[in-house]
Write a protein that holds these residues in place. Sequence first.
Motif, PDB file in Angstrom:
ATOM      1  N   ILE A   1       0.854  -1.190   0.000  1.00 42.27           N
ATOM      2  CA  ILE A   1       0.000   0.000   0.000  1.00 42.27           C
ATOM      3  C   ILE A   1       0.889   1.239   0.000  1.00 42.27           C
ATOM      4  O   ILE A   1       1.977   1.252   0.579  1.00 42.27           O
ATOM      5  CB  ILE A   1      -0.944   0.018   1.219  1.00 42.27           C
ATOM      6  N   ILE A   2       0.439   2.281  -0.667  1.00 49.15           N
ATOM      7  CA  ILE A   2       1.193   3.528  -0.745  1.00 49.15           C
ATOM      8  C   ILE A   2       0.952   4.332   0.524  1.00 49.15           C
ATOM      9  O   ILE A   2      -0.198   4.617   0.884  1.00 49.15           O
ATOM     10  CB  ILE A   2       0.782   4.339  -1.985  1.00 49.15           C
ATOM     11  N   VAL A   3       2.031   4.702   1.202  1.00 49.89           N
ATOM     12  CA  VAL A   3       1.917   5.492   2.439  1.00 49.89           C
ATOM     13  C   VAL A   3       2.408   6.921   2.241  1.00 49.89           C
ATOM     14  O   VAL A   3       2.010   7.820   2.996  1.00 49.89           O
ATOM     15  CB  VAL A   3       2.690   4.819   3.594  1.00 49.89           C
ATOM     16  N   ASP A   4       3.259   7.156   1.257  1.00 54.04           N
ATOM     17  CA  ASP A   4       3.744   8.506   0.946  1.00 54.04           C
ATOM     18  C   ASP A   4       3.779   8.677  -0.558  1.00 54.04           C
ATOM     19  O   ASP A   4       4.151   7.751  -1.301  1.00 54.04           O
ATOM     20  CB  ASP A   4       5.147   8.739   1.517  1.00 54.04           C
ATOM     21  N   GLY A   5       3.396   9.866  -1.023  1.00 55.22           N
ATOM     22  CA  GLY A   5       3.376  10.158  -2.451  1.00 55.22           C
ATOM     23  C   GLY A   5       2.020   9.978  -3.089  1.00 55.22           C
ATOM     24  O   GLY A   5       1.920   9.902  -4.319  1.00 55.22           O
ATOM     25  N   LEU A   6       0.964   9.918  -2.294  1.00 59.25           N
ATOM     26  CA  LEU A   6      -0.384   9.708  -2.837  1.00 59.25           C
ATOM     27  C   LEU A   6      -0.814  10.835  -3.754  1.00 59.25           C
ATOM     28  O   LEU A   6      -1.600  10.628  -4.691  1.00 59.25           O
ATOM     29  CB  LEU A   6      -1.386   9.558  -1.682  1.00 59.25           C
ATOM     30  N   GLN A   7      -0.334  12.048  -3.505  1.00 60.24           N
ATOM     31  CA  GLN A   7      -0.753  13.189  -4.311  1.00 60.24           C
ATOM     32  C   GLN A   7      -0.190  13.131  -5.738  1.00 60.24           C
ATOM     33  O   GLN A   7      -0.640  13.870  -6.621  1.00 60.24           O
ATOM     34  CB  GLN A   7      -0.331  14.505  -3.628  1.00 60.24           C
ATOM     35  N   LYS A   8       0.779  12.236  -5.962  1.00 66.83           N
ATOM     36  CA  LYS A   8       1.416  12.164  -7.285  1.00 66.83           C
ATOM     37  C   LYS A   8       0.882  11.023  -8.146  1.00 66.83           C
ATOM     38  O   LYS A   8       1.361  10.843  -9.273  1.00 66.83           O
ATOM     39  CB  LYS A   8       2.933  11.985  -7.114  1.00 66.83           C
TER      40      LYS A   8
END
Length: 399
Positions: A365-372
Motif C-alpha cells: 500500500i502507498i503510504v507517501d506520495g499519494l498526491q502524485k
Amino acid sequence: MKTTNNAFLKPAVVAALSALFLASCSGGKEQGGAPAPGAPQAPAVTVQTVKVEELAMVAELPGRTSPYLIAELRPQVTGILTQRAFTEGSEVKAGQVLYRIDAGPYQAAFDSAKASLARAEANLQVARLKALRHADLVKIEAVSKQANDDAQAVLKQAEADLAAARAALDKAKIDLDYTQLKSPISGRIGRSAVTAGALVTANQAQSLATVQQLDPIYVDLTQSSAELLRMRREIEAGRLTASAKGDVAVKLLLEDGSEYSAEGRLALSEVTVDEGTGSVTLRAQFPNAKGVLLPGMYVRARLPQGTRSEAIRVPHRALSRDTRGNAQVMVVNAENKVEARPVQVAQSLGSNWVVTGGLAAGERIIVDGLQKVRPGAPVQAQEAAAEREAGASAAVAPK
C-alpha cells in the motif's frame, strides 16, 4: 553529372528514414530500454507491505473527572454566623468544625429543656408513689376503685410527660450541636459563600461551601451504543476475543496529551442508554494522591476491548475517502501500477487504522506520495524506511 549526384543521395535518404522508423518503433527508448531524454518518469512512492497480526484492541473514550465523594454544607438551624473556621481551598478532615452559628438562643433552649426534664422526673416520682399506695389500699377497700384508676392514669401521664421532656431535651441538644457546622467527609473545601456576620437559615437552598474527596477520583466515560453492538456481533462471529471478566485496567490521557502516571480500574458500567446522546456511561476509578486530577477536567481513557486475531494496521496518512465517503487505499500491484482498493475499517488505534477487510498479507500500500499518483498509472515503489531496516537486519542475522 546530375544523374551521378542523385545516385549518391538516394542511399543517404534511405538510411535516414530507416533510423527514424526504428526510433519510432522503439517507443522513444534508447538502446538497453532506458527512457529517452525528455520522456516522463514514473513517480516514486513509498509503500508498506501488508502484515496480518493479532492486535489487542483498545477503545479511546472521552470523559470527565468527578469527585469520589462530595458534600454541600447547609445550616440546619437559623442564626448569625460568628466564625468561618477554615481556609478556603484547604484540606479538611471529617468532623472538623467549619462554621459556628450564634449558640446563645439554642443554649437557652437546651437549659430550659433540661429543667423541664427534671420537673417531669419529679412529677413521675410523685405519681408512682401515689399509684402504689392506691394499688395496696384498693385491695382492702380503703379507697374506691375510681380513685385507684385515677392514680394509675396519672402515673401513665407522668411517664408520657417524662418521655416528651427527654425528646425535647434531645431536640434542643441537636439544635445546639448544629450551631457548629462540621465537615461530613475528608477532602478539599472550596470557597465560602458567606462570611462572619451573615444570617443563615435552616435548610436554605444556597450551600455555604462544598467539600470534595479527590483521592481516589472518578472518571465518567461515554461509549456509543452502536459501538457496543458492533463489538458484540464481532465477538459472536469469532473475529474478536473478549477480554477476561473482572478487574479491567484503564489508562488516562490528560488534556495536554500526556499520559497520567497512575493506572485506574473500571468500577461501573451503566445498563441504560442515554436517550439524548445514544451512549452508555462507564465509570473508572483512579488514585489521585498528588491532586493532579481536578473535578471537571476533560480526559481521554484507553480501555481494552478484546483481541482481534487477524488485523491489519494501516497508517492514517495512507487511507483516504472516495466521493461516497467509503474508505480506500492505493495498492501497487505486481506490474508496479496503482489500484484503488476499498477497505473495511474497524477503528483507529494510535497512529493507524485497523483494517478488517479488503487487503491481504503481502500486498503493498502507498503510504507517501499519494498526491502524485492515480489509479492505473505506473509508479516506482520503494519500501518504507522501517521495513527496509527490518529486511536488512534479517539479511545479516546469523543463521
